[in-house]
Write a protein that holds these residues in place. Structure first.
Motif, mmCIF file in Angstrom:
data_model
loop_
_atom_site.group_PDB
_atom_site.id
_atom_site.type_symbol
_atom_site.label_atom_id
_atom_site.label_comp_id
_atom_site.label_asym_id
_atom_site.label_seq_id
_atom_site.Cartn_x
_atom_site.Cartn_y
_atom_site.Cartn_z
ATOM 1 N N TYR A 54 27.986 26.118 -17.607
ATOM 2 C CA TYR A 54 27.875 25.523 -18.816
ATOM 3 C C TYR A 54 26.684 24.439 -19.192
ATOM 4 O O TYR A 54 26.613 23.630 -18.051
ATOM 5 N N PRO A 55 25.734 25.140 -20.110
ATOM 6 C CA PRO A 55 24.665 24.040 -20.202
ATOM 7 C C PRO A 55 24.615 22.833 -20.757
ATOM 8 O O PRO A 55 23.586 22.141 -20.846
ATOM 9 N N LEU A 56 25.662 22.544 -21.586
ATOM 10 C CA LEU A 56 25.438 21.320 -22.389
ATOM 11 C C LEU A 56 26.557 20.327 -22.053
ATOM 12 O O LEU A 56 27.391 20.372 -21.126
ATOM 13 N N LYS A 57 25.918 18.937 -22.002
ATOM 14 C CA LYS A 57 26.683 17.730 -21.813
ATOM 15 C C LYS A 57 26.954 16.961 -23.103
ATOM 16 O O LYS A 57 27.613 15.865 -22.863
ATOM 17 N N THR A 58 27.014 18.098 -24.137
ATOM 18 C CA THR A 58 27.256 17.327 -25.736
ATOM 19 C C THR A 58 27.977 18.499 -26.513
ATOM 20 O O THR A 58 28.001 19.623 -25.771
ATOM 21 N N SER A 59 28.878 17.912 -27.080
ATOM 22 C CA SER A 59 29.614 18.813 -27.859
ATOM 23 C C SER A 59 28.687 19.537 -29.067
ATOM 24 O O SER A 59 27.716 18.981 -29.300
ATOM 25 N N VAL A 60 28.904 20.948 -29.212
ATOM 26 C CA VAL A 60 27.956 22.018 -30.163
ATOM 27 C C VAL A 60 28.239 21.397 -31.436
ATOM 28 O O VAL A 60 27.705 22.084 -32.162
ATOM 29 N N VAL A 61 29.588 20.738 -31.717
ATOM 30 C CA VAL A 61 29.727 20.506 -33.425
ATOM 31 C C VAL A 61 29.208 19.265 -33.615
ATOM 32 O O VAL A 61 28.569 19.379 -34.589
ATOM 33 N N THR A 62 29.448 18.294 -32.837
ATOM 34 C CA THR A 62 28.954 16.679 -32.938
ATOM 35 C C THR A 62 27.937 16.465 -32.477
ATOM 36 O O THR A 62 27.219 15.408 -32.891
ATOM 37 N N GLY A 63 27.488 16.819 -31.363
ATOM 38 C CA GLY A 63 26.243 16.309 -30.537
ATOM 39 C C GLY A 63 26.732 15.118 -29.666
ATOM 40 O O GLY A 63 25.766 14.680 -28.869
ATOM 41 N N LYS A 64 27.891 14.696 -29.974
ATOM 42 C CA LYS A 64 28.312 13.381 -29.005
ATOM 43 C C LYS A 64 28.455 14.028 -27.319
ATOM 44 O O LYS A 64 28.903 15.109 -27.105
ATOM 45 N N GLU A 87 37.969 18.512 -32.988
ATOM 46 C CA GLU A 87 36.399 19.282 -33.367
ATOM 47 C C GLU A 87 36.741 20.721 -33.323
ATOM 48 O O GLU A 87 35.856 21.208 -34.032
ATOM 49 N N LYS A 88 37.538 21.440 -32.885
ATOM 50 C CA LYS A 88 37.976 22.776 -32.676
ATOM 51 C C LYS A 88 38.040 23.206 -34.441
ATOM 52 O O LYS A 88 37.340 24.347 -34.632
ATOM 53 N N ALA A 89 38.533 22.516 -35.294
ATOM 54 C CA ALA A 89 38.591 23.020 -36.692
ATOM 55 C C ALA A 89 37.250 23.165 -37.229
ATOM 56 O O ALA A 89 36.917 24.080 -37.898
ATOM 57 N N ASP A 90 36.207 21.936 -37.040
ATOM 58 C CA ASP A 90 34.990 22.129 -37.400
ATOM 59 C C ASP A 90 34.225 23.311 -36.803
ATOM 60 O O ASP A 90 33.394 24.017 -37.443
ATOM 61 N N PHE A 91 34.539 23.777 -35.516
ATOM 62 C CA PHE A 91 33.923 24.652 -34.707
ATOM 63 C C PHE A 91 34.107 26.112 -35.530
ATOM 64 O O PHE A 91 33.410 26.952 -35.835
ATOM 65 N N LYS A 96 29.197 30.701 -35.619
ATOM 66 C CA LYS A 96 27.865 31.047 -35.501
ATOM 67 C C LYS A 96 26.794 30.085 -35.080
ATOM 68 O O LYS A 96 25.877 30.347 -34.325
ATOM 69 N N THR A 97 26.994 29.000 -35.937
ATOM 70 C CA THR A 97 25.873 27.893 -35.822
ATOM 71 C C THR A 97 26.158 27.233 -34.502
ATOM 72 O O THR A 97 25.186 27.126 -33.799
ATOM 73 N N SER A 98 27.171 26.920 -34.272
ATOM 74 C CA SER A 98 27.657 26.212 -32.953
ATOM 75 C C SER A 98 27.417 27.506 -31.717
ATOM 76 O O SER A 98 26.605 26.781 -30.577
ATOM 77 N N ASP A 103 23.602 29.134 -27.179
ATOM 78 C CA ASP A 103 22.896 30.268 -26.561
ATOM 79 C C ASP A 103 21.530 29.653 -26.487
ATOM 80 O O ASP A 103 20.913 30.068 -25.270
ATOM 81 N N GLU A 104 21.144 28.953 -27.281
ATOM 82 C CA GLU A 104 19.822 28.321 -26.920
ATOM 83 C C GLU A 104 19.463 27.442 -25.835
ATOM 84 O O GLU A 104 18.730 27.406 -25.035
ATOM 85 N N ALA A 105 20.782 26.661 -25.669
ATOM 86 C CA ALA A 105 20.933 25.687 -24.280
ATOM 87 C C ALA A 105 21.095 26.694 -23.352
ATOM 88 O O ALA A 105 20.454 26.375 -21.984
ATOM 89 N N VAL A 106 21.734 27.771 -23.242
ATOM 90 C CA VAL A 106 21.581 28.982 -21.938
ATOM 91 C C VAL A 106 20.364 29.303 -21.637
ATOM 92 O O VAL A 106 19.974 29.331 -20.382
ATOM 93 N N VAL A 107 19.611 29.717 -22.778
ATOM 94 C CA VAL A 107 18.331 30.240 -22.647
ATOM 95 C C VAL A 107 17.297 29.185 -21.839
ATOM 96 O O VAL A 107 16.520 29.342 -20.887
ATOM 97 N N ALA A 108 17.480 27.881 -22.527
ATOM 98 C CA ALA A 108 16.602 26.962 -21.792
ATOM 99 C C ALA A 108 17.111 26.564 -20.426
ATOM 100 O O ALA A 108 16.312 26.327 -19.677
ATOM 101 N N ALA A 109 18.287 26.531 -20.209
ATOM 102 C CA ALA A 109 18.721 26.248 -18.821
ATOM 103 C C ALA A 109 18.661 27.311 -17.843
ATOM 104 O O ALA A 109 18.122 26.778 -16.750
ATOM 105 N N GLN A 110 18.728 28.352 -18.010
ATOM 106 C CA GLN A 110 18.798 29.512 -17.085
ATOM 107 C C GLN A 110 17.518 30.187 -17.269
ATOM 108 O O GLN A 110 16.810 31.090 -16.167
#
Length: 188
Positions: A54-64, A87-91, A96-98, A103-110
């Motif tokens: 998993y490439p992120l250390k932040t929430s894909v919804v809030t960025g926290k 946050e799931k309700a906002d996701f 699609k946006t999240s 996906d951008e984070a996966v491409v950058a990391a891998q």
């Protein structure tokens, strides 16, 4: 537990947005007998598989920043990590946006250490037909020579993901014994 393709073309069914593949038509009724339990087992396997990459250390919804134990769930065969269940309700309002951010984070990391120089589908050189096409499947980057290969990738993603994972696995022992090779340092 049967190998996909061992009894003809796999049976593909969708359950709550998750694609599930079966070896034969006698398996779906067994899976559906206790659908909630089967989905929970499937989700646990997806989380176990995708968690380490998993490439992120932040929430894909809030960025926290994600806590040590983030809220995890599966959406469309993808692991999603959030700060809290709230946050799931906002996701779900705009997945699609999240997923695009993920996906951008996966491409950058891998992408920087992508192990293949050829398309896993066509075996053509990547870049030989223009810019490679990045596709994220099961939390993994798959680089294709063209959009035409995407259909074959999605028809049998397990085959291509396994091939990429095998190449990555083969490369790790050689790197472990050699902190510097080529023009880059592995940080040892």
């Amino acid at each position: 537990g049967g190998k996909l393709g061992s009894m003809g073309d796999p049976i593909v069914k969708i359950y709550d947005g998750r694609e599930v593949r079966f070896c034969c038509k006698s398996c779906p009724p067994k899976f559906e007998k206790d659908l909630a339990k089967s989905l929970a087992t499937l989700d646990a396997a997806i989380i176990k598989d995708q968690g380490p990459i998993y490439p992120l250390k932040t929430s894909v919804v809030t960025g926290k920043d994600l806590p040590e134990k983030p809220y995890e769930f599966v959406h469309g065969n993808r692991l999603i990590r959030l700060v809290t269940e709230a946050e799931k309700a906002d996701f779900l309002k705009d997945p699609k946006t999240s997923l695009g951010k993920l996906d951008e984070a996966v491409v950058a990391a891998q992408g920087k250490d992508y192990p293949l120089k050829t398309c896993p589908v066509s075996k053509e050189d990547l870049g030989g037909m223009g810019e490679p096409v990045n596709v994220v499947v099961a939390g993994r980057l798959v680089r294709l020579c063209c959009n035409g290969c995407k259909k074959d990738l999605l028809k049998d993603p397990v085959k291509y993901i396994a091939a990429i994972d095998a190449v990555k696995k083969e490369a790790k022992p050689a790197e472990a014994g050699s902190p510097k090779h080529g023009d880059h340092d592995h940080g040892k």
